[in-house]
Design a protein around this motif. Structure first.
Motif, PDB file in Angstrom:
ATOM      1  N   ARG A 271      -8.372  64.277   2.561  1.00  0.00           N
ATOM      2  CA  ARG A 271      -8.569  63.333   1.435  1.00  0.00           C
ATOM      3  C   ARG A 271      -9.040  64.083   0.181  1.00  0.00           C
ATOM      4  O   ARG A 271     -10.017  63.709  -0.479  1.00  0.00           O
ATOM      5  CB  ARG A 271      -9.561  62.235   1.828  1.00  0.00           C
ATOM      6  N   LEU A 272      -8.305  65.141  -0.137  1.00  0.00           N
ATOM      7  CA  LEU A 272      -8.671  65.978  -1.275  1.00  0.00           C
ATOM      8  C   LEU A 272      -8.339  65.276  -2.594  1.00  0.00           C
ATOM      9  O   LEU A 272      -7.353  64.542  -2.691  1.00  0.00           O
ATOM     10  CB  LEU A 272      -7.928  67.312  -1.202  1.00  0.00           C
ATOM     11  N   PRO A 273      -9.124  65.515  -3.633  1.00  0.00           N
ATOM     12  CA  PRO A 273      -8.874  64.875  -4.930  1.00  0.00           C
ATOM     13  C   PRO A 273      -7.675  65.504  -5.635  1.00  0.00           C
ATOM     14  O   PRO A 273      -7.466  66.719  -5.573  1.00  0.00           O
ATOM     15  CB  PRO A 273     -10.164  65.131  -5.703  1.00  0.00           C
ATOM     16  N   THR A 274      -6.906  64.669  -6.285  1.00  0.00           N
ATOM     17  CA  THR A 274      -5.714  65.114  -6.994  1.00  0.00           C
ATOM     18  C   THR A 274      -5.695  64.501  -8.391  1.00  0.00           C
ATOM     19  O   THR A 274      -6.501  63.640  -8.728  1.00  0.00           O
ATOM     20  CB  THR A 274      -4.429  64.692  -6.250  1.00  0.00           C
ATOM     21  N   PHE A 275      -4.746  64.958  -9.191  1.00  0.00           N
ATOM     22  CA  PHE A 275      -4.454  64.336 -10.484  1.00  0.00           C
ATOM     23  C   PHE A 275      -2.994  64.584 -10.770  1.00  0.00           C
ATOM     24  O   PHE A 275      -2.373  65.482 -10.198  1.00  0.00           O
ATOM     25  CB  PHE A 275      -5.337  64.909 -11.602  1.00  0.00           C
ATOM     26  N   ARG A 276      -2.421  63.770 -11.636  1.00  0.00           N
ATOM     27  CA  ARG A 276      -1.006  63.934 -11.971  1.00  0.00           C
ATOM     28  C   ARG A 276      -0.889  64.730 -13.266  1.00  0.00           C
ATOM     29  O   ARG A 276      -1.432  64.351 -14.292  1.00  0.00           O
ATOM     30  CB  ARG A 276      -0.302  62.587 -12.119  1.00  0.00           C
ATOM     31  N   GLY A 277      -0.156  65.855 -13.190  1.00  0.00           N
ATOM     32  CA  GLY A 277       0.064  66.700 -14.356  1.00  0.00           C
ATOM     33  C   GLY A 277       1.403  67.389 -14.278  1.00  0.00           C
ATOM     34  O   GLY A 277       1.821  67.824 -13.198  1.00  0.00           O
ATOM     35  N   ALA A 278       2.100  67.479 -15.390  1.00  0.00           N
ATOM     36  CA  ALA A 278       3.418  68.119 -15.459  1.00  0.00           C
ATOM     37  C   ALA A 278       4.354  67.575 -14.391  1.00  0.00           C
ATOM     38  O   ALA A 278       5.105  68.318 -13.759  1.00  0.00           O
ATOM     39  CB  ALA A 278       3.281  69.634 -15.336  1.00  0.00           C
ATOM     40  N   GLY A 279       4.284  66.268 -14.178  1.00  0.00           N
ATOM     41  CA  GLY A 279       5.286  65.611 -13.349  1.00  0.00           C
ATOM     42  C   GLY A 279       5.029  65.559 -11.862  1.00  0.00           C
ATOM     43  O   GLY A 279       5.881  65.078 -11.114  1.00  0.00           O
ATOM     44  N   ARG A 280       3.873  66.056 -11.388  1.00  0.00           N
ATOM     45  CA  ARG A 280       3.604  65.963  -9.957  1.00  0.00           C
ATOM     46  C   ARG A 280       2.108  65.833  -9.699  1.00  0.00           C
ATOM     47  O   ARG A 280       1.295  66.151 -10.560  1.00  0.00           O
ATOM     48  CB  ARG A 280       4.166  67.176  -9.205  1.00  0.00           C
ATOM     49  N   LEU A 281       1.781  65.359  -8.508  1.00  0.00           N
ATOM     50  CA  LEU A 281       0.380  65.325  -8.096  1.00  0.00           C
ATOM     51  C   LEU A 281      -0.084  66.737  -7.787  1.00  0.00           C
ATOM     52  O   LEU A 281       0.621  67.500  -7.110  1.00  0.00           O
ATOM     53  CB  LEU A 281       0.203  64.444  -6.856  1.00  0.00           C
ATOM     54  N   ARG A 282      -1.262  67.072  -8.290  1.00  0.00           N
ATOM     55  CA  ARG A 282      -1.787  68.434  -8.133  1.00  0.00           C
ATOM     56  C   ARG A 282      -3.213  68.375  -7.596  1.00  0.00           C
ATOM     57  O   ARG A 282      -3.960  67.448  -7.860  1.00  0.00           O
ATOM     58  CB  ARG A 282      -1.766  69.162  -9.481  1.00  0.00           C
ATOM     59  N   HIS A 283      -3.563  69.407  -6.842  1.00  0.00           N
ATOM     60  CA  HIS A 283      -4.930  69.506  -6.346  1.00  0.00           C
ATOM     61  C   HIS A 283      -5.893  69.780  -7.492  1.00  0.00           C
ATOM     62  O   HIS A 283      -5.601  70.583  -8.390  1.00  0.00           O
ATOM     63  CB  HIS A 283      -5.052  70.670  -5.353  1.00  0.00           C
ATOM     64  N   LYS A 284      -7.052  69.142  -7.418  1.00  0.00           N
ATOM     65  CA  LYS A 284      -8.145  69.580  -8.267  1.00  0.00           C
ATOM     66  C   LYS A 284      -8.738  70.848  -7.667  1.00  0.00           C
ATOM     67  O   LYS A 284      -8.627  71.098  -6.472  1.00  0.00           O
ATOM     68  CB  LYS A 284      -9.197  68.477  -8.391  1.00  0.00           C
ATOM     69  N   ARG A 285      -9.348  71.657  -8.524  1.00  0.00           N
ATOM     70  CA  ARG A 285      -9.865  72.950  -8.072  1.00  0.00           C
ATOM     71  C   ARG A 285     -11.121  72.760  -7.225  1.00  0.00           C
ATOM     72  O   ARG A 285     -12.095  72.136  -7.650  1.00  0.00           O
ATOM     73  CB  ARG A 285     -10.180  73.841  -9.270  1.00  0.00           C
ATOM     74  N   LEU A 286     -11.086  73.289  -6.005  1.00  0.00           N
ATOM     75  CA  LEU A 286     -12.259  73.284  -5.138  1.00  0.00           C
ATOM     76  C   LEU A 286     -12.158  74.456  -4.180  1.00  0.00           C
ATOM     77  O   LEU A 286     -11.091  75.053  -4.014  1.00  0.00           O
ATOM     78  CB  LEU A 286     -12.402  71.960  -4.387  1.00  0.00           C
TER      79      LEU A 286
END
Length: 288
Positions: free
Chosen positions: A236-251
């Motif tokens: 259940r890692l946090p993500t965000f949408r950027g440049a057209g896809r869901l991406r992992h937040k840095r951890l």
């Protein structure tokens, strides 16, 4: 509930017949996290045995779960995702991303997180969690590999949004610095190896994108692709949408040889400091 005739050809309506139940969605969430046995599912979700049996039966009948016998006396089954069920994982992660941003958050698009946020609490609760058995991701070395090195006493597993990406204007807070992070881990690689610690980086970029970056930057450790969001769903890692896809937040997760998360660094704001801290924490596991 009776369906309108037009719904017979509507994919959204048909998917809702499978996912349109609160408990069905939570059962799928837990199976994606590696809780595949009845008692584990009941404990994680808080369902009665009767209701859970009913929901599992519906999901098996819908073709998104299958039963696999693991004990004969008494008979016991594991509930595993079918191909159709695995194809729902990106949808589950997208639902989590939407909930984090628009229900639990204030709608701000960000690549980081506030220390008072639900994401922060959820990620730090990973301490003590074991990564699911059998979880493997495509890697830059040509084979699917587990997120945790099987022959290392400790692994530093770091997720990052992506390298070589034009984020556009305005920039997304917390989304930049991925190349710097990889370079810092590259420079510290001899120290990690000397301490008996492996390093693995994960993004949702495709393997060929990661491989091009690894060659150009001479990255000595493994990069893994979570483009199918299996790791994101499992933890259940946090993500965000950027440049057209869901991406992992840095951890950064520091994981021991038994695949248990021992330390969590999130959010990662001071990248050099976080790389150094991950080495210290992982090294302390090796030399206990």
């Amino acid at each position: 509930m009776r369906m309108h005739n037009a719904d017979e050809t509507c994919g959204i309506a048909q998917a809702a017949t499978v996912l349109g139940d609160w408990w069905n969605v939570l059962v799928l969430r837990e199976v994606a996290r590696g809780h595949v046995r009845f008692d584990a599912l009941a404990a994680e979700i808080g369902l009665s045995r009767k209701v859970l049996t009913e929901r599992l039966g519906r999901l098996v009948a819908s073709g998104v779960l299958c039963r696999s016998l693991y004990q004969r006396r008494p008979v016991r089954y594991e509930y595993l995702l079918t191909d159709a069920g695995t194809a729902l994982i990106p949808l589950l992660v997208a639902m989590q991303d939407w909930g984090d941003r628009w229900v639990l958050g204030d709608g701000t698009l960000t690549g980081t997180a506030d220390t008072e946020s639900a994401e922060h609490a959820r990620v730090h609760a990973l301490a003590g969690t074991r990564l699911p058995d059998g979880l493997e991701l495509p890697g830059t070395r040509g084979a699917a590999l587990p997120p945790v090195a099987p022959d290392a006493a400790a692994t530093v597993l770091f997720t990052y949004p992506g390298t070589g990406i034009a984020w556009g204007e305005p920039p997304i807070p917390g989304a930049d610095g991925c190349t710097l992070e990889n370079r810092l881990f590259r420079e510290a690689w001899p120290d990690f190896r000397a301490a008996g610690v492996d390093v693995r980086g994960v993004s949702t970029q495709l393997v060929h994108e990661q491989a091009e970056f690894a060659r150009a930057e001479e990255v000595p450790y493994v990069l893994l692709s979570d483009a199918a969001h299996r790791l994101a769903a499992a933890l259940r890692l946090p993500t965000f949408r950027g440049a057209g896809r869901l991406r992992h937040k840095r951890l950064i997760l520091v994981v021991d040889g038994e695949r248990a998360v021992r330390h969590v660094l999130f959010p990662v704001v001071d990248i050099p400091g976080a790389v150094a801290e991950s080495l210290r924490l992982a090294g302390s596991l090796v030399h206990r």
